[in-house]
Design a protein around this motif. Structure first.
Motif, PDB file in Angstrom:
ATOM      1  N   PRO A 337       0.838  -1.208   0.000  1.00  0.00           N
ATOM      2  CA  PRO A 337       0.000   0.000   0.000  1.00  0.00           C
ATOM      3  C   PRO A 337       0.869   1.252   0.000  1.00  0.00           C
ATOM      4  CG  PRO A 337      -0.806  -1.599   1.604  1.00  0.00           C
ATOM      5  CD  PRO A 337       0.508  -2.121   1.110  1.00  0.00           C
ATOM      6  N   ASN A 338       0.513   2.213  -0.814  1.00  0.00           N
ATOM      7  CA  ASN A 338       1.352   3.408  -0.938  1.00  0.00           C
ATOM      8  C   ASN A 338       0.553   4.701  -0.917  1.00  0.00           C
ATOM      9  OD1 ASN A 338       0.159   2.921  -3.400  1.00  0.00           O
ATOM     10  ND2 ASN A 338       1.978   3.315  -4.634  1.00  0.00           N
ATOM     11  N   ASN A 339      -0.656   4.640  -0.378  1.00  0.00           N
ATOM     12  CA  ASN A 339      -1.466   5.849  -0.260  1.00  0.00           C
ATOM     13  C   ASN A 339      -1.887   6.066   1.185  1.00  0.00           C
ATOM     14  OD1 ASN A 339      -1.762   6.962  -2.965  1.00  0.00           O
ATOM     15  ND2 ASN A 339      -2.792   5.038  -3.452  1.00  0.00           N
ATOM     16  N   SER A 340      -2.049   7.314   1.538  1.00  0.00           N
ATOM     17  CA  SER A 340      -2.491   7.663   2.884  1.00  0.00           C
ATOM     18  C   SER A 340      -3.878   8.290   2.814  1.00  0.00           C
ATOM     19  CB  SER A 340      -1.518   8.659   3.520  1.00  0.00           C
ATOM     20  OG  SER A 340      -2.050   9.186   4.714  1.00  0.00           O
ATOM     21  N   PRO A 341      -4.757   7.972   3.773  1.00  0.00           N
ATOM     22  CA  PRO A 341      -6.083   8.607   3.783  1.00  0.00           C
ATOM     23  C   PRO A 341      -6.018  10.093   4.118  1.00  0.00           C
ATOM     24  CG  PRO A 341      -5.778   7.241   5.732  1.00  0.00           C
ATOM     25  CD  PRO A 341      -4.620   6.961   4.835  1.00  0.00           C
ATOM     26  N   ILE A 342      -4.880  10.538   4.671  1.00  0.00           N
ATOM     27  CA  ILE A 342      -4.679  11.964   4.947  1.00  0.00           C
ATOM     28  C   ILE A 342      -3.301  12.355   4.433  1.00  0.00           C
ATOM     29  CG2 ILE A 342      -4.625  13.793   6.680  1.00  0.00           C
ATOM     30  CD1 ILE A 342      -6.178  12.044   8.552  1.00  0.00           C
ATOM     31  N   ILE A 425       1.139  12.495  13.918  1.00  0.00           N
ATOM     32  CA  ILE A 425       2.186  11.727  13.244  1.00  0.00           C
ATOM     33  C   ILE A 425       1.733  10.272  13.180  1.00  0.00           C
ATOM     34  CG2 ILE A 425       4.611  11.051  13.326  1.00  0.00           C
ATOM     35  CD1 ILE A 425       5.079  13.582  15.061  1.00  0.00           C
ATOM     36  N   PHE A 426       1.666   9.722  11.976  1.00  0.00           N
ATOM     37  CA  PHE A 426       1.100   8.381  11.838  1.00  0.00           C
ATOM     38  C   PHE A 426       1.759   7.640  10.682  1.00  0.00           C
ATOM     39  CE2 PHE A 426      -1.204  11.196   9.068  1.00  0.00           C
ATOM     40  CZ  PHE A 426      -1.447  10.451   7.922  1.00  0.00           C
ATOM     41  N   LYS A 427       1.645   6.312  10.740  1.00  0.00           N
ATOM     42  CA  LYS A 427       2.141   5.455   9.670  1.00  0.00           C
ATOM     43  C   LYS A 427       0.981   4.829   8.902  1.00  0.00           C
ATOM     44  CE  LYS A 427       4.295   1.687  10.894  1.00  0.00           C
ATOM     45  NZ  LYS A 427       5.335   0.743  11.401  1.00  0.00           N
ATOM     46  N   ASP A 428       0.011   4.304   9.637  1.00  0.00           N
ATOM     47  CA  ASP A 428      -1.191   3.708   9.039  1.00  0.00           C
ATOM     48  C   ASP A 428      -2.422   4.284   9.722  1.00  0.00           C
ATOM     49  OD1 ASP A 428       0.055   1.715   7.279  1.00  0.00           O
ATOM     50  OD2 ASP A 428       0.710   0.789   9.145  1.00  0.00           O
ATOM     51  N   LEU A 429      -3.481   4.464   8.953  1.00  0.00           N
ATOM     52  CA  LEU A 429      -4.759   4.900   9.519  1.00  0.00           C
ATOM     53  C   LEU A 429      -5.895   4.144   8.847  1.00  0.00           C
ATOM     54  CD1 LEU A 429      -4.577   8.815   9.740  1.00  0.00           C
ATOM     55  CD2 LEU A 429      -4.459   7.194  11.638  1.00  0.00           C
ATOM     56  N   LYS A 430      -6.882   3.786   9.638  1.00  0.00           N
ATOM     57  CA  LYS A 430      -8.112   3.251   9.066  1.00  0.00           C
ATOM     58  C   LYS A 430      -8.962   4.421   8.574  1.00  0.00           C
ATOM     59  CE  LYS A 430      -8.025  -0.602  12.338  1.00  0.00           C
ATOM     60  NZ  LYS A 430      -8.690  -1.245  13.496  1.00  0.00           N
ATOM     61  N   PHE A 445      -0.903  17.334   9.885  1.00  0.00           N
ATOM     62  CA  PHE A 445      -0.620  15.919   9.675  1.00  0.00           C
ATOM     63  C   PHE A 445       0.750  15.682   9.038  1.00  0.00           C
ATOM     64  CE2 PHE A 445      -5.193  16.545   9.644  1.00  0.00           C
ATOM     65  CZ  PHE A 445      -5.601  15.607  10.581  1.00  0.00           C
ATOM     66  N   LEU A 446       1.426  14.643   9.554  1.00  0.00           N
ATOM     67  CA  LEU A 446       2.693  14.194   8.980  1.00  0.00           C
ATOM     68  C   LEU A 446       2.628  12.681   8.827  1.00  0.00           C
ATOM     69  CD1 LEU A 446       5.522  15.121   8.045  1.00  0.00           C
ATOM     70  CD2 LEU A 446       6.359  14.496  10.311  1.00  0.00           C
ATOM     71  N   TRP A 447       2.552  12.247   7.575  1.00  0.00           N
ATOM     72  CA  TRP A 447       2.466  10.823   7.257  1.00  0.00           C
ATOM     73  C   TRP A 447       3.865  10.241   7.132  1.00  0.00           C
ATOM     74  CZ3 TRP A 447       2.068   8.787   1.682  1.00  0.00           C
ATOM     75  CH2 TRP A 447       1.942   7.386   1.686  1.00  0.00           C
ATOM     76  N   LEU A 448       4.081   9.065   7.728  1.00  0.00           N
ATOM     77  CA  LEU A 448       5.366   8.374   7.667  1.00  0.00           C
ATOM     78  C   LEU A 448       5.237   7.159   6.754  1.00  0.00           C
ATOM     79  CD1 LEU A 448       6.262   8.413  11.489  1.00  0.00           C
ATOM     80  CD2 LEU A 448       6.748  10.164   9.762  1.00  0.00           C
ATOM     81  N   PRO A 449       5.520   7.308   5.466  1.00  0.00           N
ATOM     82  CA  PRO A 449       5.422   6.166   4.544  1.00  0.00           C
ATOM     83  C   PRO A 449       6.386   5.053   4.947  1.00  0.00           C
ATOM     84  CG  PRO A 449       5.622   8.246   3.342  1.00  0.00           C
ATOM     85  CD  PRO A 449       5.928   8.538   4.769  1.00  0.00           C
ATOM     86  N   LYS A 450       5.950   3.818   4.765  1.00  0.00           N
ATOM     87  CA  LYS A 450       6.752   2.677   5.201  1.00  0.00           C
ATOM     88  C   LYS A 450       8.000   2.478   4.355  1.00  0.00           C
ATOM     89  CE  LYS A 450       2.912  -0.047   7.079  1.00  0.00           C
ATOM     90  NZ  LYS A 450       2.153  -1.318   6.965  1.00  0.00           N
ATOM     91  N   GLU A 451       7.932   2.841   3.082  1.00  0.00           N
ATOM     92  CA  GLU A 451       9.051   2.581   2.179  1.00  0.00           C
ATOM     93  C   GLU A 451       9.778   3.878   1.829  1.00  0.00           C
ATOM     94  OE1 GLU A 451       8.284  -0.969  -0.608  1.00  0.00           O
ATOM     95  OE2 GLU A 451       6.447   0.226  -0.674  1.00  0.00           O
ATOM     96  N   THR A 452      11.037   3.741   1.474  1.00  0.00           N
ATOM     97  CA  THR A 452      11.886   4.901   1.218  1.00  0.00           C
ATOM     98  C   THR A 452      11.306   5.818   0.154  1.00  0.00           C
ATOM     99  OG1 THR A 452      13.855   3.636   1.827  1.00  0.00           O
ATOM    100  CG2 THR A 452      14.191   5.635   0.517  1.00  0.00           C
ATOM    101  N   ASN A 453      10.889   5.257  -0.971  1.00  0.00           N
ATOM    102  CA  ASN A 453      10.444   6.077  -2.102  1.00  0.00           C
ATOM    103  C   ASN A 453       8.959   5.891  -2.398  1.00  0.00           C
ATOM    104  OD1 ASN A 453      10.866   8.004  -4.083  1.00  0.00           O
ATOM    105  ND2 ASN A 453      11.602   6.550  -5.617  1.00  0.00           N
ATOM    106  N   THR A 454       8.158   5.770  -1.351  1.00  0.00           N
ATOM    107  CA  THR A 454       6.709   5.666  -1.535  1.00  0.00           C
ATOM    108  C   THR A 454       6.159   6.876  -2.280  1.00  0.00           C
ATOM    109  OG1 THR A 454       6.389   4.304   0.437  1.00  0.00           O
ATOM    110  CG2 THR A 454       4.494   5.555  -0.329  1.00  0.00           C
TER     111      THR A 454
END
Length: 560
Positions: A337-342, A425-430, A445-454
């Motif tokens: 998964p490479n998208n954030s709800p926020i 600050i979050f990594k995953d959100l429902k 909001f600050l999203w922390l993508p799991k992968e380096t180049n998400t």
């Protein structure tokens, strides 16, 4: 306040208010010796080596603000004699035997000894033994070499935000300690390593780089860390004439991290012991056999003209992703998964300007350590509010004002209703969590993508979907996403740097360059385009993915 004039060594100089004497002298190119002073830390004035004379009074240049009518003298006999006395006392307090010290040749105390012509000790020395703490995996603390400059203490708190190092006792008996005087390896240290980077002597050492040569024997390469999506600025010290990295330092001039690094970026990047994939291997009736690059190209040419799909992960650099996209067109998908709800609407620097922090589902001592440093130095140092929401044990519990389970997110939000600016600050959100959070106007909001180049995947519109085809190509470092895929009746081609159990299902496996072996760009979590430099040549039989993709894109018909 307007500028005013002062005298420096008999010359009239116009200066700006708010600066220290040392800052003014540095701007004028006038050398003043320092030891406890470090540009990126608060001034302390404890070593007394930077003393100057102002109208007959000795003052520490690093802590004294300029004021009207000053008459600064930097090299009077009184000043020079005072500095020499301080230097003699510093050498006599502990056991500074330069010939046996790891940092001899680049020790700031040793340099000062040469500067002032120190050729003997005027006070008794080598009379007391001090402990050596070897309990830490990466750092050695030798109290015999300590000059009590407290740079390590200030760096650990003011910059890294961990507040692990402190001091006990007073005067000559003062000792630098971790937590409540426990061995460093058993303390709350998270191994960011900043203490070793700022130490002016051999008191705090990076074990891995010890005795591997002086800094002048290394080429310094400025780049960005690819261990996570933060993309911290790093200084890579590569041994001249050798295929070896001596050490990694944080880059103080980095717009992203401002000198901060975590354990992953400073140490684990150099302790990579995963089994590498070597060579190009094709499965036949007898197992895998090695093939040449020419045969590889022929196989790829044939397979690309048939029913095909490609999967990538966020370890690929922008240039590699663009080539995959060019070859496979709209048949490229992300393994994860490479998208954030926020979407993020603040930068990393903005974290210093927040009033409170809501951290959801991530332990910032174990992941995204640089983000953790920004948060912790504000929570502990500036007494800002921290609220944790997590289903698991979180090491930030010790400093949090409140901790909630994820099912109690509404209670966590209620505890922050009176705060003006809250960084979430979050990594995953429902989806339901995102909806609740977005309803609060005081939240940023600050999203922390799991992968380096998400972010790079998103910019190229590469979605996360599972698709099936007769021929499946995978370009990835992390192959866990293939475990639950239906790969039956497919010709599976995997380009990867590391061995993985899923390779047993592959028909063709290609070992590719990794980490410091390749160059290119990636987008960090802020959307900044950052650079990776090629530092090392691979010790394995691997191919450069970008080179192979360029070859394919020029020699085979593009997929329509």
């Amino acid at each position: 306040m307007d500028k005013f004039k002062i005298k420096i060594n008999g010359n009239e100089v116009e200066v700006s208010p708010g600066k220290t004497v040392l800052q003014v002298l540095n701007e004028l190119g006038i050398h003043v010796p320092v030891l406890c002073h470090f540009e990126h830390l608060s001034p302390q004035g404890s070593c007394r080596l930077c003393v100057v004379e102002d109208r007959g009074v000795l003052k520490t240049a690093c802590t004294t603000p300029v004021e009207p009518n000053m008459d600064i003298q930097t090299d009077t006999p009184n000043v020079v004699n005072s500095r020499k006395l301080v230097l003699q006392l510093l050498f006599s307090e502990r056991n500074h035997y330069c010939m046996y010290c790891e940092v001899t040749g680049e020790c700031e105390l040793q340099d000062l000894g040469y500067e002032f012509g120190l050729d003997h000790f005027e006070f008794p020395t080598y009379e007391r033994k001090f402990p050596v703490d070897n309990s830490h995996d990466y750092i050695l603390m030798d109290h015999n070499r300590c000059v009590l400059c407290r740079r390590c203490v200030r760096a650990c708190s003011e910059v890294a935000g961990h507040y692990v190092l402190g001091e006990m006792e007073r005067g000559i008996d003062t000792m630098i300690i971790a937590d409540m005087d426990v061995p460093l390896g058993k303390s709350s240290c998270v191994s960011c390593g900043l203490c070793a980077q700022v130490c002016p002597t051999g008191a705090i050492l990076d074990k891995r780089s010890a005795y591997l040569g002086r800094e002048v024997q290394s080429d310094i390469i400025y780049a960005n860390c690819d261990q996570c999506s933060v993309g911290c600025g790093i200084e890579i010290y590569k041994k001249k004439g050798a295929n070896f990295i001596v050490k990694i330092y944080g880059d103080w001039n980095s717009d992203v991290s401002q000198g901060v690094l975590c354990k992953n970026g400073r140490y684990l990047a150099l302790y990579d012991e995963k089994e590498r994939v070597s060579g190009i291997r094709l499965r036949d009736d007898f197992g895998f056999r090695r093939i040449s690059r020419e045969i590889l190209k022929e196989i790829l040419k044939n397979k690309l003209s048939d029913d095909v799909v490609a999967y990538v992960d966020g370890s690929l650099l922008n240039e590699e992703l663009e080539l995959v996209k060019e070859i496979f067109k709209d048949k490229v998908y992300s393994l994860y998964p490479n998208n954030s709800p926020i979407e993020s609407n603040i930068s990393i620097k903005d974290l210093d300007n927040m009033d409170a922090y809501l951290v959801i589902g991530v332990d910032l001592n174990k992941e995204f350590g640089t983000i953790g440093s920004f948060v912790k130095r504000n929570v502990i140092g500036n007494k800002k509010k921290l609220v944790l929401v997590d289903e698991k044990e979180n090491s930030l519990n010790k400093i949090a004002d409140h901790t909630y389970n994820r099912k109690d997110l509404d209670l966590a939000i209620s505890s922050l209703k009176n705060e003006n600016n809250v960084a979430v600050i979050f990594k995953d959100l429902k989806d339901e969590e995102a909806k609740i959070l977005k309803a609060n106007d005081n939240f940023k909001f600050l999203w922390l993508p799991k992968e380096t180049n998400t972010v790079g995947l998103n910019k190229l519109n590469i979605p996360h979907e599972e698709k099936h085809a007769k021929n499946v190509f995978v370009f990835a470092k992390n192959l866990d996403g293939l475990n639950n895929m239906n790969l039956n009746n497919t010709f599976l081609v995997i380009f990867t740097p590391y061995n993985h159990e899923v390779l047993n299902k592959a028909n063709l496996v290609v070992g590719i360059s990794n980490g410091f072996e390749k160059e290119g760009t990636f987008y960090n979590l802020e959307g900044k385009k950052l650079v990776r430099q090629k530092v090392l040549r691979s010790n394995y039989d691997v191919v450069d993915l970008r080179e192979i993709l360029l070859d394919i894109s020029g020699k085979v018909e593009k997929i329509m």
